[in-house]
Write a protein that holds these residues in place. Structure first.
Motif, PDB file in Angstrom:
ATOM      1  N   ILE A 190      28.681  40.728  43.203  1.00  0.00           N
ATOM      2  CA  ILE A 190      28.344  39.393  43.723  1.00  0.00           C
ATOM      3  C   ILE A 190      29.600  38.539  43.843  1.00  0.00           C
ATOM      4  CG2 ILE A 190      27.151  37.243  43.186  1.00  0.00           C
ATOM      5  CD1 ILE A 190      24.916  38.909  41.946  1.00  0.00           C
ATOM      6  N   CYS A 191      30.420  38.530  42.798  1.00  0.00           N
ATOM      7  CA  CYS A 191      31.626  37.691  42.797  1.00  0.00           C
ATOM      8  C   CYS A 191      32.603  38.134  43.879  1.00  0.00           C
ATOM      9  CB  CYS A 191      32.299  37.750  41.427  1.00  0.00           C
ATOM     10  SG  CYS A 191      31.388  36.916  40.117  1.00  0.00           S
ATOM     11  N   VAL A 192      32.829  39.438  43.992  1.00  0.00           N
ATOM     12  CA  VAL A 192      33.766  39.930  44.997  1.00  0.00           C
ATOM     13  C   VAL A 192      33.211  39.694  46.402  1.00  0.00           C
ATOM     14  CG1 VAL A 192      34.893  41.988  45.915  1.00  0.00           C
ATOM     15  CG2 VAL A 192      34.784  41.637  43.446  1.00  0.00           C
ATOM     16  N   GLY A 193      31.911  39.918  46.585  1.00  0.00           N
ATOM     17  CA  GLY A 193      31.302  39.691  47.894  1.00  0.00           C
ATOM     18  C   GLY A 193      31.398  38.241  48.332  1.00  0.00           C
ATOM     19  N   PRO A 214      41.161  35.536  48.037  1.00  0.00           N
ATOM     20  CA  PRO A 214      40.165  35.143  47.032  1.00  0.00           C
ATOM     21  C   PRO A 214      39.572  36.327  46.278  1.00  0.00           C
ATOM     22  CG  PRO A 214      39.809  33.928  49.062  1.00  0.00           C
ATOM     23  CD  PRO A 214      40.831  34.981  49.367  1.00  0.00           C
ATOM     24  N   ALA A 215      39.292  37.431  46.966  1.00  0.00           N
ATOM     25  CA  ALA A 215      38.736  38.605  46.292  1.00  0.00           C
ATOM     26  C   ALA A 215      39.749  39.218  45.333  1.00  0.00           C
ATOM     27  CB  ALA A 215      38.292  39.637  47.329  1.00  0.00           C
ATOM     28  N   ILE A 216      41.025  39.247  45.728  1.00  0.00           N
ATOM     29  CA  ILE A 216      42.064  39.794  44.853  1.00  0.00           C
ATOM     30  C   ILE A 216      42.187  38.959  43.588  1.00  0.00           C
ATOM     31  CG2 ILE A 216      44.528  40.268  44.667  1.00  0.00           C
ATOM     32  CD1 ILE A 216      44.511  40.817  47.686  1.00  0.00           C
ATOM     33  N   VAL A 217      42.240  37.635  43.761  1.00  0.00           N
ATOM     34  CA  VAL A 217      42.343  36.751  42.598  1.00  0.00           C
ATOM     35  C   VAL A 217      41.097  36.879  41.722  1.00  0.00           C
ATOM     36  CG1 VAL A 217      42.545  34.344  41.865  1.00  0.00           C
ATOM     37  CG2 VAL A 217      43.856  35.158  43.824  1.00  0.00           C
ATOM     38  N   THR A 218      39.935  37.028  42.358  1.00  0.00           N
ATOM     39  CA  THR A 218      38.684  37.188  41.608  1.00  0.00           C
ATOM     40  C   THR A 218      38.751  38.387  40.672  1.00  0.00           C
ATOM     41  OG1 THR A 218      37.342  36.149  43.326  1.00  0.00           O
ATOM     42  CG2 THR A 218      36.213  37.656  41.830  1.00  0.00           C
ATOM     43  N   ILE A 254      46.647  28.746  51.132  1.00  0.00           N
ATOM     44  CA  ILE A 254      46.824  29.758  50.088  1.00  0.00           C
ATOM     45  C   ILE A 254      46.331  29.236  48.745  1.00  0.00           C
ATOM     46  CG2 ILE A 254      48.567  31.007  48.751  1.00  0.00           C
ATOM     47  CD1 ILE A 254      50.144  31.328  51.348  1.00  0.00           C
ATOM     48  N   PHE A 255      46.671  28.005  48.415  1.00  0.00           N
ATOM     49  CA  PHE A 255      46.194  27.423  47.155  1.00  0.00           C
ATOM     50  C   PHE A 255      44.674  27.302  47.149  1.00  0.00           C
ATOM     51  CE2 PHE A 255      50.582  25.930  46.379  1.00  0.00           C
ATOM     52  CZ  PHE A 255      50.687  26.255  45.047  1.00  0.00           C
ATOM     53  N   LEU A 256      44.094  26.954  48.298  1.00  0.00           N
ATOM     54  CA  LEU A 256      42.636  26.869  48.388  1.00  0.00           C
ATOM     55  C   LEU A 256      42.009  28.236  48.157  1.00  0.00           C
ATOM     56  CD1 LEU A 256      39.956  25.518  49.065  1.00  0.00           C
ATOM     57  CD2 LEU A 256      40.492  25.807  51.500  1.00  0.00           C
ATOM     58  N   ALA A 257      42.568  29.275  48.771  1.00  0.00           N
ATOM     59  CA  ALA A 257      42.046  30.624  48.580  1.00  0.00           C
ATOM     60  C   ALA A 257      42.157  31.058  47.119  1.00  0.00           C
ATOM     61  CB  ALA A 257      42.786  31.603  49.489  1.00  0.00           C
ATOM     62  N   MET A 258      43.257  30.716  46.479  1.00  0.00           N
ATOM     63  CA  MET A 258      43.432  31.077  45.067  1.00  0.00           C
ATOM     64  C   MET A 258      42.435  30.331  44.184  1.00  0.00           C
ATOM     65  SD  MET A 258      47.571  31.417  44.649  1.00  0.00           S
ATOM     66  CE  MET A 258      47.395  31.945  42.949  1.00  0.00           C
ATOM     67  N   ALA A 259      42.189  29.055  44.489  1.00  0.00           N
ATOM     68  CA  ALA A 259      41.231  28.279  43.701  1.00  0.00           C
ATOM     69  C   ALA A 259      39.822  28.855  43.833  1.00  0.00           C
ATOM     70  CB  ALA A 259      41.249  26.816  44.136  1.00  0.00           C
ATOM     71  N   VAL A 260      39.456  29.250  45.049  1.00  0.00           N
ATOM     72  CA  VAL A 260      38.145  29.866  45.259  1.00  0.00           C
ATOM     73  C   VAL A 260      38.051  31.186  44.506  1.00  0.00           C
ATOM     74  CG1 VAL A 260      36.654  30.920  46.999  1.00  0.00           C
ATOM     75  CG2 VAL A 260      37.731  28.728  47.466  1.00  0.00           C
ATOM     76  N   GLY A 261      39.117  31.970  44.545  1.00  0.00           N
ATOM     77  CA  GLY A 261      39.138  33.221  43.802  1.00  0.00           C
ATOM     78  C   GLY A 261      39.034  33.014  42.300  1.00  0.00           C
ATOM     79  N   ALA A 269      37.520  30.510  40.797  1.00  0.00           N
ATOM     80  CA  ALA A 269      36.139  30.128  40.491  1.00  0.00           C
ATOM     81  C   ALA A 269      35.219  31.347  40.489  1.00  0.00           C
ATOM     82  CB  ALA A 269      35.650  29.085  41.486  1.00  0.00           C
ATOM     83  N   CYS A 270      35.386  32.216  41.478  1.00  0.00           N
ATOM     84  CA  CYS A 270      34.561  33.438  41.520  1.00  0.00           C
ATOM     85  C   CYS A 270      34.872  34.346  40.341  1.00  0.00           C
ATOM     86  CB  CYS A 270      34.793  34.178  42.835  1.00  0.00           C
ATOM     87  SG  CYS A 270      34.098  33.367  44.290  1.00  0.00           S
ATOM     88  N   GLY A 271      36.140  34.471  40.010  1.00  0.00           N
ATOM     89  CA  GLY A 271      36.527  35.325  38.904  1.00  0.00           C
ATOM     90  C   GLY A 271      36.013  34.852  37.564  1.00  0.00           C
ATOM     91  N   MET A 272      35.843  33.559  37.410  1.00  0.00           N
ATOM     92  CA  MET A 272      35.307  33.004  36.168  1.00  0.00           C
ATOM     93  C   MET A 272      33.790  33.121  36.106  1.00  0.00           C
ATOM     94  SD  MET A 272      37.836  32.052  34.294  1.00  0.00           S
ATOM     95  CE  MET A 272      36.997  31.044  33.073  1.00  0.00           C
ATOM     96  N   GLY A 273      33.180  33.601  37.196  1.00  0.00           N
ATOM     97  CA  GLY A 273      31.730  33.802  37.202  1.00  0.00           C
ATOM     98  C   GLY A 273      30.943  32.674  37.813  1.00  0.00           C
TER      99      GLY A 273
END
Length: 229
Positions: free
Chosen positions: A23-26, A57-61, A99-106, A108-112
């Motif tokens: 779910i998080c990666v998707g 975002p998926a990589i950071v997640t 890039i910073f926005l993508a990292m922030a989204v990643g 958030a997803c990575g933290m669940g």
């Protein structure tokens, strides 16, 4: 109000389930594509940059999910990410913000918290579109700002020879560089100018050609409008 605990789809103590991981990666992949699409709106972006932005975002997640709860691993990963800055060509301000926005989204997803990540990405994408449509942060006359390069003979006194033409066609003209060329037989002058009226560039160039002996003249949009930091 939305409960933060309810929004989290996995618990560090119990571990990450396959379902939560997918779910998080998707969600991160979908949001990455959305961010890439919005970032390319009214902007010139390379295909490699957009693909990286969509995958970031998926990589950071995954990275955050793997080091979640491990302080030492988190510090090591942060150091590794900092090396990316020195291995890449500096981009425009908009690209760095994306890039910073993508990292922030990643993150958030990575933290669940894919729901919070989606809400945050939606808000930021809407604001990016609004600012782009409004030309926010751009001067109203930026399209009239030009770089003008004039080639003149070496023996021509160029100090004031073009002043009357600049007064007629431009609201300001500043000589910013002089360069010798063709083994010193020619000088290349670079001006920053602001045109008075749109569509008068050809008339100005034709008038300049009568003064510089019909040598090379070029005009382009000022490069600092690309948004570089």
């Amino acid at each position: 109000m939305l409960d933060k605990t309810f929004a989290c789809i996995y618990d560090i103590a119990t571990g990450i389930t396959v379902e939560a991981f997918l779910i998080c990666v998707g969600v991160a992949l979908v949001l990455g594509v959305a961010i890439a699409a919005v970032s390319s709106f009214r902007a010139r972006c390379s295909g490699s940059f957009l693909m990286t932005l969509a995958l970031l975002p998926a990589i950071v997640t995954v990275v955050i999910m793997m080091v979640n709860g491990n302080l030492g691993a988190g510090v090591a990963v942060a150091g590794a990410f900092s090396l990316v800055r020195f291995r890449s060509v500096p981009g425009t301000a908009k690209e760095i913000g994306a890039i910073f926005l993508a990292m922030a989204v990643g993150l958030a997803c990575g933290m669940g918290y894919p729901l919070f990540a989606g809400l945050f990405a939606a808000i930021m994408c809407v604001m990016i579109l609004c600012y782009s449509l409004m030309n926010f942060g751009q001067r109203r006359d930026w399209r009239m700002q030009k770089h003008l390069r004039i080639t003149v003979p070496e023996d021509l006194d160029y100090a004031e020879i073009f002043d009357d033409l600049f007064a007629e066609y431009t609201s300001s003209a500043t000589l910013i560089a002089v360069k010798t060329t063709n083994l010193g037989s020619l000088n290349r002058l670079t001006y920053e100018i602001v045109m008075k009226k749109p569509g008068t560039e050809k008339a100005l160039i034709d008038a300049l050609r009568c003064r510089n002996g019909n040598l090379e003249i070029s005009m382009s949009i000022r490069s600092n409008e690309n948004g570089e930091l």
